[in-house]
Each structure stands twice: as structure tokens, then as C-alpha cells.
Design a protein around this motif. Structure first.
Motif, short mmCIF file in Angstrom:
data_model
loop_
_atom_site.label_atom_id
_atom_site.label_comp_id
_atom_site.label_asym_id
_atom_site.label_seq_id
_atom_site.Cartn_x
_atom_site.Cartn_y
_atom_site.Cartn_z
N ARG A 3 66.98 79.19 50.33
CA ARG A 3 66.33 77.94 50.70
C ARG A 3 64.92 78.20 51.21
N LYS A 4 64.72 79.24 52.01
CA LYS A 4 63.39 79.60 52.51
C LYS A 4 62.47 80.00 51.37
N ILE A 5 62.98 80.69 50.40
CA ILE A 5 62.16 81.11 49.25
C ILE A 5 61.73 79.88 48.45
N LEU A 10 57.54 76.04 47.04
CA LEU A 10 57.05 74.66 46.92
C LEU A 10 55.78 74.46 47.74
N ILE A 11 55.76 75.00 48.95
CA ILE A 11 54.57 74.88 49.78
C ILE A 11 53.39 75.59 49.13
N ALA A 12 53.64 76.78 48.59
CA ALA A 12 52.57 77.52 47.91
C ALA A 12 52.07 76.74 46.69
N ALA A 13 52.98 76.12 45.96
CA ALA A 13 52.57 75.35 44.77
C ALA A 13 51.73 74.14 45.18
#
Length: 184
Positions: A3-5, A10-13
Motif C-alpha cells: 500500500r505504501k509503494i 501515485l504521489i510521484a506520478a
């Protein structure tokens, strides 16, 4: 752990997308300057919305011509009226004839501000030395971006090129602002 990955990806995208959206007009502006300096008409044709650029230039030059005519007429209403009648067709014809990929290249290379009697410099106008030309960039809203070109030898004579968004990452040179807002 998974889930963290996924959350991190998603945040990086999202951050990457935001950076790409923010940087895209800067890249387009630099591509226009490079194409103009290289005399690459094909590259300029891909970067410029010529109908929109011509319409913007006509509007700006007609406004500037109107101011000049009023100043030169010195209260002579008949002379001012004649000038206001004749100026728009002359500006329109000049813009239609001279705003070509080569004309836009000469305009960007020289950094000279268009005038009603000379909307773009001659095709063979040499480029102003890179170290004598200053560029500044500013958003004028989500879909408009201004590139201001100023020459060291003419610091009060700014050429403001307006880029407009044509897609999420696609920008086109679509106008010119000859009377920039002092608050910008």
C-alpha cells in the motif's frame, strides 16, 4: 508495505504530472527561440498558431496606430478621422504579407517590437547577440504564458510574446502584447 509503494507511486506520478504541466510552456518558448535563431521555418510552423498570431498582431498594431494618429493629428479631427480610416487596412495588409515563419523568426531573433508601418523585421535581419537580449517568463493565467524579450540597447522597448495552451502539455505562440500591463 504494498500500500505504501502504491501510494508513493501515485504521489510521484501526480507531482511529475504537475511539474510537466508547469514546465511545458518554458520548453515551448525555448523551442521557438532556438528555431528562430536557426532559421528553422518548419519548426516554427509547428510552434506558432499563425491565424491567432496575425489577429493579435493586427489588433495590437491598430491600437498603437490609433494612438500615434491622435498624437500626430494634434486636435485636427478631420486628419485624425482620415488616419483612423486608412490605418486598419494598411496594418491588415502588412501583417498578412509579412507574418510568415521567416517573419516570426526575424521578429524573435531581433527582439524588436513591431510597429504599425513595420509589423516584422526583414527576413535577413541579424539576430541580436544572445548576451544583449534578456528574456523573462510569466504565467498570465492557467492557459496563457508571456515571454518578454528585452534588448540591452532598447530597455524600454519590450516584445511580449503570448503562448496559449492547446492541450495539457502543448503550447503555441498565439499572440503579442504591445501594451503590457505594468502590474505583470
Amino acid at each position: 508495505m504494498t500500500r505504501k509503494i502504491v501510494t508513493g507511486a501515485l504521489i510521484a506520478a501526480v507531482v511529475g504530472l504537475a511539474v510537466a504541466l508547469f514546465v511545458s510552456p518554458f520548453l515551448t518558448a525555448q523551442a521557438i527561440v532556438r528555431a528562430a535563431r536557426a532559421g528553422d521555418a518548419a519548426a516554427l510552423e509547428r510552434q506558432v498558431d499563425f491565424p491567432a498570431f496575425r489577429a493579435s498582431l493586427k489588433s495590437e498594431l491598430n491600437a498603437r496606430a490609433g494612438l500615434e494618429i491622435r498624437d500626430r493629428a494634434k486636435g485636427d479631427r478631420g486628419l485624425a478621422a482620415l488616419g483612423m480610416l486608412l490605418a486598419p487596412p494598411l496594418v491588415e495588409g502588412a501583417v498578412d504579407n509579412f507574418v510568415t515563419p521567416q517573419g516570426v523568426a526575424a521578429l524573435v531573433r531581433s527582439g524588436e517590437t513591431p510597429q504599425p508601418e513595420r509589423p516584422v523585421p526583414a527576413d535577413d535581419t541579424p539576430a541580436a547577440p544572445k548576451d544583449k537580449v534578456r528574456q523573462s517568463w510569466a504565467y498570465r493565467g492557467l492557459n496563457r504564458f508571456a515571454v518578454t524579450v528585452t534588448r540591452d540597447d532598447k530597455p524600454d522597448d519590450e516584445l511580449v510574446l503570448i503562448l496559449e495552451r492547446r492541450g495539457p502539455f502543448n503550447w503555441k505562440l498565439a499572440g503579442v502584447d504591445l501594451t503590457p500591463d505594468p502590474m505583470m
